[in-house]
Write a protein that holds these residues in place. Structure first.
Motif, PDB file in Angstrom:
ATOM      1  N   LYS A 388     109.907  12.361 105.114  1.00 44.93           N
ATOM      2  CA  LYS A 388     108.623  12.090 104.470  1.00 44.93           C
ATOM      3  C   LYS A 388     107.437  12.274 105.418  1.00 44.93           C
ATOM      4  N   ASP A 389     107.567  11.779 106.627  1.00 49.86           N
ATOM      5  CA  ASP A 389     106.417  11.761 107.537  1.00 49.86           C
ATOM      6  C   ASP A 389     105.928  13.159 107.884  1.00 49.86           C
ATOM      7  N   ALA A 390     106.826  14.133 107.872  1.00 46.27           N
ATOM      8  CA  ALA A 390     106.445  15.484 108.291  1.00 46.27           C
ATOM      9  C   ALA A 390     106.336  16.452 107.121  1.00 46.27           C
ATOM     10  N   ILE A 391     106.259  15.922 105.902  1.00 46.57           N
ATOM     11  CA  ILE A 391     106.354  16.786 104.729  1.00 46.57           C
ATOM     12  C   ILE A 391     105.201  17.783 104.645  1.00 46.57           C
ATOM     13  N   PHE A 392     104.004  17.418 105.135  1.00 48.28           N
ATOM     14  CA  PHE A 392     102.847  18.315 105.034  1.00 48.28           C
ATOM     15  C   PHE A 392     102.419  18.890 106.384  1.00 48.28           C
ATOM     16  N   ASN A 393     103.270  18.785 107.396  1.00 45.81           N
ATOM     17  CA  ASN A 393     102.885  19.285 108.715  1.00 45.81           C
ATOM     18  C   ASN A 393     102.618  20.784 108.717  1.00 45.81           C
ATOM     19  N   ASP A 394     103.365  21.523 107.930  1.00 44.46           N
ATOM     20  CA  ASP A 394     103.190  22.983 107.878  1.00 44.46           C
ATOM     21  C   ASP A 394     103.159  23.390 106.410  1.00 44.46           C
ATOM     22  N   PHE A 395     101.994  23.196 105.803  1.00 42.59           N
ATOM     23  CA  PHE A 395     101.877  23.326 104.350  1.00 42.59           C
ATOM     24  C   PHE A 395     100.528  23.929 103.995  1.00 42.59           C
ATOM     25  N   SER A 396     100.510  24.799 102.988  1.00 39.26           N
ATOM     26  CA  SER A 396      99.258  25.407 102.535  1.00 39.26           C
ATOM     27  C   SER A 396      99.293  25.555 101.022  1.00 39.26           C
ATOM     28  N   LEU A 397      98.226  25.064 100.355  1.00 36.86           N
ATOM     29  CA  LEU A 397      98.159  25.045  98.896  1.00 36.86           C
ATOM     30  C   LEU A 397      96.774  25.480  98.442  1.00 36.86           C
ATOM     31  N   MET A 398      96.722  26.296  97.388  1.00 38.28           N
ATOM     32  CA  MET A 398      95.447  26.692  96.786  1.00 38.28           C
ATOM     33  C   MET A 398      95.454  26.292  95.314  1.00 38.28           C
ATOM     34  N   ILE A 399      94.381  25.606  94.876  1.00 39.43           N
ATOM     35  CA  ILE A 399      94.208  25.205  93.483  1.00 39.43           C
ATOM     36  C   ILE A 399      92.935  25.858  92.963  1.00 39.43           C
ATOM     37  N   GLN A 400      93.059  26.592  91.866  1.00 36.34           N
ATOM     38  CA  GLN A 400      91.910  27.309  91.312  1.00 36.34           C
ATOM     39  C   GLN A 400      91.591  26.808  89.912  1.00 36.34           C
ATOM     40  N   ASN A 401      90.311  26.508  89.686  1.00 36.24           N
ATOM     41  CA  ASN A 401      89.812  26.234  88.341  1.00 36.24           C
ATOM     42  C   ASN A 401      89.478  27.582  87.722  1.00 36.24           C
ATOM     43  N   LYS A 402      90.358  28.070  86.857  1.00 36.07           N
ATOM     44  CA  LYS A 402      90.205  29.424  86.330  1.00 36.07           C
ATOM     45  C   LYS A 402      89.082  29.516  85.305  1.00 36.07           C
ATOM     46  N   ARG A 404      86.111  27.907  85.626  1.00 34.44           N
ATOM     47  CA  ARG A 404      84.848  27.965  86.371  1.00 34.44           C
ATOM     48  C   ARG A 404      84.925  28.894  87.575  1.00 34.44           C
ATOM     49  N   ASN A 405      86.122  29.418  87.846  1.00 34.45           N
ATOM     50  CA  ASN A 405      86.337  30.334  88.966  1.00 34.45           C
ATOM     51  C   ASN A 405      85.978  29.682  90.301  1.00 34.45           C
ATOM     52  N   THR A 406      86.405  28.429  90.468  1.00 33.16           N
ATOM     53  CA  THR A 406      86.239  27.740  91.743  1.00 33.16           C
ATOM     54  C   THR A 406      87.615  27.481  92.340  1.00 33.16           C
ATOM     55  N   MET A 407      87.675  27.334  93.663  1.00 35.85           N
ATOM     56  CA  MET A 407      88.964  27.208  94.332  1.00 35.85           C
ATOM     57  C   MET A 407      88.886  26.188  95.457  1.00 35.85           C
ATOM     58  N   VAL A 408      89.993  25.459  95.647  1.00 41.09           N
ATOM     59  CA  VAL A 408      90.140  24.539  96.765  1.00 41.09           C
ATOM     60  C   VAL A 408      91.388  24.947  97.534  1.00 41.09           C
ATOM     61  N   SER A 409      91.254  25.104  98.850  1.00 40.96           N
ATOM     62  CA  SER A 409      92.385  25.465  99.699  1.00 40.96           C
ATOM     63  C   SER A 409      92.676  24.301 100.633  1.00 40.96           C
ATOM     64  N   LEU A 410      93.926  23.848 100.647  1.00 39.44           N
ATOM     65  CA  LEU A 410      94.316  22.689 101.438  1.00 39.44           C
ATOM     66  C   LEU A 410      95.441  23.066 102.386  1.00 39.44           C
ATOM     67  N   GLN A 414      95.216  17.792 105.099  1.00 40.40           N
ATOM     68  CA  GLN A 414      94.085  17.810 104.171  1.00 40.40           C
ATOM     69  C   GLN A 414      94.505  17.380 102.766  1.00 40.40           C
ATOM     70  N   VAL A 415      95.774  17.524 102.476  1.00 39.52           N
ATOM     71  CA  VAL A 415      96.278  17.111 101.165  1.00 39.52           C
ATOM     72  C   VAL A 415      95.967  15.642 100.921  1.00 39.52           C
ATOM     73  N   GLU A 416      96.109  14.820 101.955  1.00 37.37           N
ATOM     74  CA  GLU A 416      95.916  13.384 101.803  1.00 37.37           C
ATOM     75  C   GLU A 416      94.449  13.018 101.606  1.00 37.37           C
ATOM     76  N   GLN A 417      93.530  13.940 101.896  1.00 34.12           N
ATOM     77  CA  GLN A 417      92.110  13.690 101.648  1.00 34.12           C
ATOM     78  C   GLN A 417      91.754  13.871 100.175  1.00 34.12           C
ATOM     79  N   HIS A 418      92.537  14.655  99.466  1.00 29.22           N
ATOM     80  CA  HIS A 418      92.246  14.946  98.060  1.00 29.22           C
ATOM     81  C   HIS A 418      93.228  14.284  97.093  1.00 29.22           C
ATOM     82  N   PHE A 419      94.363  13.824  97.604  1.00 23.75           N
ATOM     83  CA  PHE A 419      95.382  13.226  96.743  1.00 23.75           C
ATOM     84  C   PHE A 419      95.866  11.906  97.332  1.00 23.75           C
TER      85      PHE A 419
END
Length: 596
Positions: A388-402, A404-410, A414-419
Motif C-alpha cells: 500500500k505505501d508504495a502504490i503511487f511511487n511510480d504512477f501517472s494518470l490523466m483525466i480529461q473532461n471531454k 469542456r476539453n480540460t485535462m488534469v495530469s497526476l 499528486q494523486v493524494e492532493q486530488h483524491f
C-alpha cells in the motif's frame, strides 16, 4: 469280427452326421459366434430383452436382444443387436417389429429403432425363424421420456478487466459471456455458450441419464462448478443463470441463480482445490471463513457451504487456511438474497513461487459506464494483496473532461492532493475526488505508467495505455427513499433499529451539522431534544450500503407498548457531492412499541 466291423461303420456314420451339423451351423448367414445362448455376454452393461418361445419344444430357436439403453428421448435412435441360434444347427432368419416408432434400418442381426415423438412405453420384438418353420421371439421394452432440457445463461460483471472492452449496452452492469465451455459430467455432455451467453442440453437424449450432475463452467481464467438437479417433468426446462464476478489470482467467483439453487439462496459455496502434477484435485480440511461464519472443506470434493450474516445484498470477506498451504485472504465476495455465491479457490503449497504476474482484476467505473456518481469513488480491485505505501511511487494518470476539453495530469503522490485515498482491503483501492466531478459530463481516464508491487514482491503487470471513458450522473438533489418505522406503525421493536434510506451516498460526517431531533413520549409527555453531540450518547449511529442507509439503535430500550413522536427539526446532511437532502427538515413520525 463282423460285429466289430458293424460297430466301426456305425461310429463313422455318427461322426459324419456331427460334422455336417457343425458345418451347417458355422456357415449359416444369421448364425452368431457364440453357440451357447445362456453364456454370459461380454458387454455386461447392455440391456437384454425377454425371450419367448411360440411352441413348447426344446428344438425351437433361442433369441435375445441387446441394447445400451432402455430409456430414450423423443425421436431418439437406438441401436439393437440380436443373438439367435438353432439348437439343431440350422439357419435362423431374423425379423424386427415395434409397437411404436419405426425400425429404420436392419443389417443381419442388427437394427436401428427410431422412437416416436411422444412420451410412451414401447416394445421392440425380434422374431427368429428356423428352417423348419419354428419360431421364437424376444421382446425389449423402451421408455420414451419427454423433451426435458437444461438451460444455462452465462454473464459477467462489467467491472472486470476481462469484459471492460465490450461496448454493447453500456447501461447494463453485466454482459453475456460467449464461448464458455460447459460440461455436465454425469450425462457426458459438453456445450459452448452462444453470443447471448446461453447453452442448452437435451437431458433425455444425452449419452447417459442421471437425476443430478456436476456442472463445470470455464471461460479463460474463470472456472466454477456446482451440482444441478436434473429431475424435471416431461417437456419441461430447468433454467439456471451464472454471473461471473471479477476474481483474483487463482480465485474465481460467480453468483448462481435459478432452479438448481432455490434451497441455497443467500449462501456461499466454496471449493478448495490444488494443482498436483498438472491434475486438479480437491483439498480437504481447509478452514474457510466468510464474515463471522466458518466451515471445513470436505474430503470428497473440497467443498464447504456457509451461510451469510447479511440481511440483504452486499459483500463479505473470505479466508481459506490450511497448514502447509498459503493462506488466501483479504478478498470480498458478493452475497445476494436470490442466488448462491460460488467460490473456486486454487491453493498453493507454502514456499512456492507464484507463476502469474500481479494483476488488476477490475475497475470502477467500467469502460463506457453511464450515471457514475459525481462523488465517486473510483475503485481498483487487484488480484492479490498489494504494497500500500508504495502504490503511487511510480504512477501517472490523466483525466480529461471531454465536454469542456480540460485535462488534469497526476503523477506519484499528486494523486493524494486530488483524491481521498482509502484501502477497503489489501486488494481494494478507493479514490474519492476531493472536488466533485461535473454532472452529466463525459470523462476519459488514461494510465500511462504504473509500476507497483504485490506484498509477495511480484511486479504489477504493465497497464500502460489502460484507457476508459465514462459519463457522470445528473446528480440531482438527494431524497429519502424509505424510513422505518413508518408513520403509524405499531409493534415496533423497543431497540429499533430506526433507519432512513437515501437514493445516493451521503457524506456521513455532515449528519451532525446543525442537527436537532425531538423525541416525545405521548404517554407521559416527556420530551428529549438531541443535537449532533448528544445523538451519539443516546444512539449507536451506523451507515451501511455505501453510505445510503442510516441506522440508529437506542442504547436504552424504549418503554413497552409506548407511543412516541419523533421530529427532525433541522439537519445539514449532504450527499457525497455536497448537495442537501430534499425534504429532510420537518421529517416526523409517530409509532407504538411492542409489548414485553
Amino acid at each position: 469280427m463282423k460285429t466289430r466291423y458293424i460297430t466301426k461303420q456305425l461310429l463313422f456314420v455318427v461322426l459324419c452326421m456331427l460334422t455336417a451339423i457343425i458345418i451347417a451351423g458355422c456357415t449359416s448367414s444369421n448364425s452368431i459366434k457364440s453357440l451357447n445362448p445362456v453364456a454370459a455376454d461380454a458387454e455386461k452393461d447392455l440391456k437384454i430383452g425377454d425371450n419367448t418361445d411360440t411352441r413348447s419344444t426344446s428344438l425351437l430357436p433361442v433369441v435375445n436382444i441387446y441394447a445400451a439403453r432402455s430409456v430414450v428421448g423423443p425421436e431418439a435412435e437406438l441401436s439393437l443387436r440380436a443373438e439367435a441360434v438353432d439348437p439343431a444347427g440350422g439357419q435362423v432368419n431374423i425379423a424386427w417389429e415395434a409397437s411404436n416408432g419405426n425400425i429404420i434400418s436392419t443389417d443381419a442381426s442388427n437394427a436401428v429403432w427410431k422412437a416416436p415423438a411422444e412420451t410412451s412405453t414401447n416394445v421392440i420384438t425380434c422374431i427368429a425363424t428356423d428352417v423348419r418353420g419354428g419360431q421364437a421371439k424376444a421382446e425389449y421394452s423402451v421408455e420414451v421420456v419427454g423433451n426435458s432440457t437444461y438451460r444455462l445463461t452465462i454473464k459477467a460483471d462489467r467491472t472486470s478487466v476481462l469484459t471492460s472492452r465490450i461496448t454493447s449496452d453500456p447501461t447494463s452492469p453485466v454482459v453475456p459471456v460467449s464461448a464458455a465451455r460447459v460440461e455436465l459430467t454425469a450425462i457426458g455432455e459438453v456445450g459452448v455458450s452462444d453470443g447471448s451467453g446461453m447453452v442448452e442440453f437435451n437431458i433425455d437424449q444425452a449419452s447417459a441419464l442421471a437425476t443430478s450432475t456436476l456442472v463445470i463452467v470455464r471461460h479463460g481464467d474463470w472456472e466454477v462448478s456446482y451440482v444441478a438437479s436434473l429431475i424435471v417433468g416431461d417437456g419441461l426446462r430447468i433454467i439456471d443463470e451464472l454471473t461471473f464476478y471479477p476474481g483474483f489470482n487463482e480465485v474465481s467467483i460467480a453468483v448462481a441463480r435459478g432452479d438448481s439453487f432455490m434451497l441455497r439462496r443467500g449462501m456461499i459455496e466454496v471449493t478448495a482445490v490444488e494443482n498436483s502434477a498438472g491434475v486438479i484435485k480437491p483439498v480437504a480440511e481447509v478452514t474457510i471463513d466468510a464474515g463471522a461464519n466458518q466451515a471445513m472443506s470436505a474430503s470428497a470434493d473440497g467443498r464447504a457451504i456457509l451461510s451469510s450474516n447479511l440481511a440483504g445484498n452486499g459483500e463479505t470477506t473470505i479466508r481459506l487456511a490450511r497448514a502447509g498451504y498459503k493462506t488466501i485472504e483479504g478478498y470480498y465476495v458478493p452475497v445476494t438474497v436470490d442466488g448462491l455465491t460460488l467460490v473456486n479457490a486454487r491453493l498453493s503449497k507454502s514456499g512456492t513461487i507464484p507463476e502469474l504476474d500481479a494483476i488488476i482484476s477490475w475497475t470502477r467505473p467500467y469502460n463506457n459506464q453511464t450515471a457514475f456518481p459525481v462523488s465517486g469513488p473510483f475503485e481498483i480491485g487487484f488480484g492479490q494483496p498489494m504494497e500500500k505505501d508504495a502504490i503511487f511511487n511510480d504512477f501517472s494518470l490523466m483525466i480529461q473532461n471531454k465536454s469542456r476539453n480540460t485535462m488534469v495530469s497526476l503523477s506519484g503522490r499528486q494523486v493524494e492532493q486530488h483524491f481521498r485515498v482509502v484501502w477497503k482491503s489489501d486488494t481494494r483501492l478507493q479514490l474519492f475526488p476531493k472536488q466533485a466531478l461535473a454532472a452529466s459530463t463525459r470523462y476519459s481516464m488514461l494510465i500511462s505508467r504504473w509500476n507497483a508491487r504485490a506484498i509477495d514482491s511480484r511486479m504489477l503487470k504493465t497497464y500502460e495505455g489502460f484507457y476508459g471513458e465514462f459519463t457522470t450522473d445528473a446528480d440531482p438533489t438527494p431524497t429519502i427513499v424509505a424510513t422505518s418505522p413508518k408513520n403509524g406503525d405499531t409493534n415496533v421493536g423497543r431497540t429499533g433499529p430506526f433507519t432512513i434510506r437515501f437514493d445516493r451516498s451521503m457524506k456521513t460526517d455532515s449528519l451532525y451539522n446543525g442537527l436537532e431531533i425531538e423525541i416525545t413520549s405521548l404517554d407521559s409527555g416527556a420530551r428529549t431534544v438531541l443535537d449532533g453531540t448528544s445523538l451519539r450518547s443516546h444512539f449507536s449511529v451506523t451507515w451501511k450500503e455505501s453510505n445510503t442507509l442510516l441506522e440508529l439503535v437506542p442504547y436504552r430500550m424504549l418503554r413497552a407498548s409506548g407511543s412516541y413522536l419523533i421530529r427532525l427539526n433541522s439537519c445539514n446532511l449532504v450527499s457525497e457531492s455536497g448537495k442537501e437532502v430534499s425534504g429532510f427538515e420537518k421529517l416526523w413520525g409517530q409509532f407504538k412499541t411492542g409489548s414485553l
